[in-house]
Scaffold this motif. Structure first.
Motif, PDB file in Angstrom:
ATOM      1  N   GLU A 117      -2.266   6.115   5.184  1.00  0.00           N
ATOM      2  CA  GLU A 117      -1.852   6.430   6.478  1.00  0.00           C
ATOM      3  C   GLU A 117      -2.295   5.617   7.637  1.00  0.00           C
ATOM      4  OE1 GLU A 117      -2.416  10.291   9.781  1.00  0.00           O
ATOM      5  OE2 GLU A 117      -3.343  10.509   7.706  1.00  0.00           O
ATOM      6  N   GLU A 118      -3.326   5.063   7.485  1.00  0.00           N
ATOM      7  CA  GLU A 118      -3.607   3.941   8.513  1.00  0.00           C
ATOM      8  C   GLU A 118      -2.757   2.583   8.487  1.00  0.00           C
ATOM      9  OE1 GLU A 118      -7.817   2.992   7.614  1.00  0.00           O
ATOM     10  OE2 GLU A 118      -8.683   5.015   7.998  1.00  0.00           O
ATOM     11  N   CYS A 119      -2.486   2.436   7.157  1.00  0.00           N
ATOM     12  CA  CYS A 119      -1.368   1.417   6.968  1.00  0.00           C
ATOM     13  C   CYS A 119      -0.251   1.614   7.614  1.00  0.00           C
ATOM     14  CB  CYS A 119      -1.022   1.025   5.459  1.00  0.00           C
ATOM     15  SG  CYS A 119      -2.782   0.091   4.624  1.00  0.00           S
ATOM     16  N   ALA A 120       0.440   2.671   7.421  1.00  0.00           N
ATOM     17  CA  ALA A 120       1.742   3.152   7.933  1.00  0.00           C
ATOM     18  C   ALA A 120       1.424   3.328   9.544  1.00  0.00           C
ATOM     19  CB  ALA A 120       1.931   4.497   7.448  1.00  0.00           C
ATOM     20  N   ARG A 121       0.360   3.629   9.953  1.00  0.00           N
ATOM     21  CA  ARG A 121       0.313   3.565  11.359  1.00  0.00           C
ATOM     22  C   ARG A 121       0.321   2.391  12.185  1.00  0.00           C
ATOM     23  NH1 ARG A 121       1.099   8.704  12.858  1.00  0.00           N
ATOM     24  NH2 ARG A 121      -0.078  10.414  11.665  1.00  0.00           N
ATOM     25  N   ASP A 122      -0.544   1.305  11.203  1.00  0.00           N
ATOM     26  CA  ASP A 122      -0.563   0.220  11.831  1.00  0.00           C
ATOM     27  C   ASP A 122       0.898  -0.380  12.046  1.00  0.00           C
ATOM     28  OD1 ASP A 122      -3.363   0.118  12.001  1.00  0.00           O
ATOM     29  OD2 ASP A 122      -3.635  -0.874   9.931  1.00  0.00           O
TER      30      ASP A 122
ATOM     31  N   ALA B 141       0.703  -1.116  -0.077  1.00  0.00           N
ATOM     32  CA  ALA B 141      -0.165  -0.095   0.028  1.00  0.00           C
ATOM     33  C   ALA B 141       0.890   1.286  -0.023  1.00  0.00           C
ATOM     34  CB  ALA B 141      -0.906   0.133   1.342  1.00  0.00           C
ATOM     35  N   LEU B 142       1.716   1.282   0.873  1.00  0.00           N
ATOM     36  CA  LEU B 142       2.754   2.296   0.860  1.00  0.00           C
ATOM     37  C   LEU B 142       3.682   2.682  -0.498  1.00  0.00           C
ATOM     38  CD1 LEU B 142       4.251   2.065   4.375  1.00  0.00           C
ATOM     39  CD2 LEU B 142       2.843   4.128   3.525  1.00  0.00           C
TER      40      LEU B 142
ATOM     41  N   GLU C 212       7.503  13.141  -5.166  1.00  0.00           N
ATOM     42  CA  GLU C 212       7.895  12.003  -4.572  1.00  0.00           C
ATOM     43  C   GLU C 212       8.584  12.265  -3.302  1.00  0.00           C
ATOM     44  OE1 GLU C 212       8.968   9.141  -8.567  1.00  0.00           O
ATOM     45  OE2 GLU C 212      10.357  11.066  -8.127  1.00  0.00           O
ATOM     46  N   VAL C 213       9.030  13.413  -3.244  1.00  0.00           N
ATOM     47  CA  VAL C 213       9.752  13.836  -1.827  1.00  0.00           C
ATOM     48  C   VAL C 213       8.473  14.093  -0.836  1.00  0.00           C
ATOM     49  CG1 VAL C 213      11.110  15.790  -0.660  1.00  0.00           C
ATOM     50  CG2 VAL C 213      11.881  14.741  -3.012  1.00  0.00           C
ATOM     51  N   MET C 214       7.469  14.864  -1.390  1.00  0.00           N
ATOM     52  CA  MET C 214       6.364  14.989  -0.541  1.00  0.00           C
ATOM     53  C   MET C 214       5.720  13.528  -0.106  1.00  0.00           C
ATOM     54  SD  MET C 214       2.669  16.042  -1.285  1.00  0.00           S
ATOM     55  CE  MET C 214       2.250  14.725  -2.245  1.00  0.00           C
ATOM     56  N   GLY C 215       5.565  12.695  -0.977  1.00  0.00           N
ATOM     57  CA  GLY C 215       5.143  11.380  -0.562  1.00  0.00           C
ATOM     58  C   GLY C 215       5.962  10.708   0.374  1.00  0.00           C
ATOM     59  N   VAL C 216       7.326  10.588   0.246  1.00  0.00           N
ATOM     60  CA  VAL C 216       8.196  10.084   1.314  1.00  0.00           C
ATOM     61  C   VAL C 216       8.015  10.589   2.604  1.00  0.00           C
ATOM     62  CG1 VAL C 216      10.528   9.372   1.858  1.00  0.00           C
ATOM     63  CG2 VAL C 216       9.495   8.827  -0.570  1.00  0.00           C
ATOM     64  N   THR C 217       8.159  11.939   2.427  1.00  0.00           N
ATOM     65  CA  THR C 217       7.895  12.919   3.719  1.00  0.00           C
ATOM     66  C   THR C 217       6.543  12.538   4.469  1.00  0.00           C
ATOM     67  OG1 THR C 217       9.163  14.360   2.785  1.00  0.00           O
ATOM     68  CG2 THR C 217       7.789  15.265   4.733  1.00  0.00           C
ATOM     69  N   ASN C 218       5.609  12.244   3.674  1.00  0.00           N
ATOM     70  CA  ASN C 218       4.072  11.830   4.352  1.00  0.00           C
ATOM     71  C   ASN C 218       4.486  10.740   4.941  1.00  0.00           C
ATOM     72  OD1 ASN C 218       3.020  14.389   3.503  1.00  0.00           O
ATOM     73  ND2 ASN C 218       2.190  13.454   1.903  1.00  0.00           N
ATOM     74  N   ALA C 219       4.939   9.652   4.258  1.00  0.00           N
ATOM     75  CA  ALA C 219       5.261   8.279   4.923  1.00  0.00           C
ATOM     76  C   ALA C 219       5.999   8.292   6.223  1.00  0.00           C
ATOM     77  CB  ALA C 219       5.622   7.402   3.826  1.00  0.00           C
ATOM     78  N   ALA C 220       6.808   9.264   6.226  1.00  0.00           N
ATOM     79  CA  ALA C 220       7.680   9.031   7.203  1.00  0.00           C
ATOM     80  C   ALA C 220       7.061   9.613   8.538  1.00  0.00           C
ATOM     81  CB  ALA C 220       9.011   9.973   7.116  1.00  0.00           C
ATOM     82  N   ALA C 221       6.197  10.657   8.285  1.00  0.00           N
ATOM     83  CA  ALA C 221       5.348  11.424   9.217  1.00  0.00           C
ATOM     84  C   ALA C 221       4.592  10.264   9.510  1.00  0.00           C
ATOM     85  CB  ALA C 221       4.666  12.450   8.789  1.00  0.00           C
ATOM     86  N   TRP C 222       3.706   9.407   8.809  1.00  0.00           N
ATOM     87  CA  TRP C 222       2.756   8.509   9.298  1.00  0.00           C
ATOM     88  C   TRP C 222       3.550   7.402   9.939  1.00  0.00           C
ATOM     89  CZ3 TRP C 222       0.787   8.348   3.730  1.00  0.00           C
ATOM     90  CH2 TRP C 222       0.159   9.666   3.479  1.00  0.00           C
ATOM     91  N   LEU C 223       4.585   7.148   9.535  1.00  0.00           N
ATOM     92  CA  LEU C 223       5.333   5.958  10.254  1.00  0.00           C
ATOM     93  C   LEU C 223       6.138   6.564  11.523  1.00  0.00           C
ATOM     94  CD1 LEU C 223       6.948   4.508   7.200  1.00  0.00           C
ATOM     95  CD2 LEU C 223       5.384   3.259   8.550  1.00  0.00           C
ATOM     96  N   ASN C 224       5.753   7.589  11.955  1.00  0.00           N
ATOM     97  CA  ASN C 224       6.237   8.180  13.238  1.00  0.00           C
ATOM     98  C   ASN C 224       7.917   8.224  13.248  1.00  0.00           C
ATOM     99  OD1 ASN C 224       5.915   9.678  15.455  1.00  0.00           O
ATOM    100  ND2 ASN C 224       5.867   8.139  16.780  1.00  0.00           N
TER     101      ASN C 224
END
Length: 157
Positions: free
Chosen positions: A91-96, A31-32, A127-139
């Protein structure tokens, strides 16, 4: 039940890919991956191929086949939904993932997503924004910032 519900059920059910895991990590990783792939629609196929090769190399052919099928389903479904709603699901996937992995493991996920973003040889601001979002969601955003800044330096204008 709609197609999105099928994917959500796959995301929420206990893993059949990694016996003993609480959550379906590979599905969440797909999903990510789909999130990063679809940020840059022009080179999605190269990124899709990269993901398939990565999973095959690290998890084996059987799991790679399952992941390729899931990734294809996720990518097809993503087109049918509002980007903000879809990002919420990702985001839910990442938080899981954060609920059952260490910071070090989540940083490896960010490293992997950076490799997916770079798979076509071109890095875009989206793409940088996407990785930044994922890093935030992954805490792990503060810890991953150096890697994200390096990715930013590779943006092709």
């Amino acid at each position: 039940m709609g197609k999105i519900d099928n994917i959500i059920n796959d995301i929420e059910r206990q893993s059949t890919l990694l016996i003993g895991e609480r959550n379906n990590f590979l599905l969440q990783l797909m999903a990510l991956s789909a999130y990063i792939i679809n940020v840059d629609v022009d080179s999605g196929m190269r990124k899709y191929t990269y993901v398939g090769n990565f999973v095959n190399n690290y998890f084996g052919a059987e799991k790679a086949q399952k992941c390729n099928m899931l990734l294809g389903r996720i990518l097809n479904e993503q087109r049918n939904y509002d980007p903000v709603m879809w990002a919420t699901k990702i985001e839910e996937c990442a938080r899981d993932i954060t609920s059952y992995t260490s910071v070090e493991e989540r940083l490896l996920v960010v490293d992997y997503l950076i490799l997916v973003a770079k798979a076509d040889g071109v890095v875009t601001p989206l793409e940088v924004m996407g990785v930044t979002n994922a890093a935030a969601w992954l805490n792990v955003a503060p810890v991953a910032q150096i890697k994200i800044n390096q990715l930013k330096s590779e943006i092709i204008q």
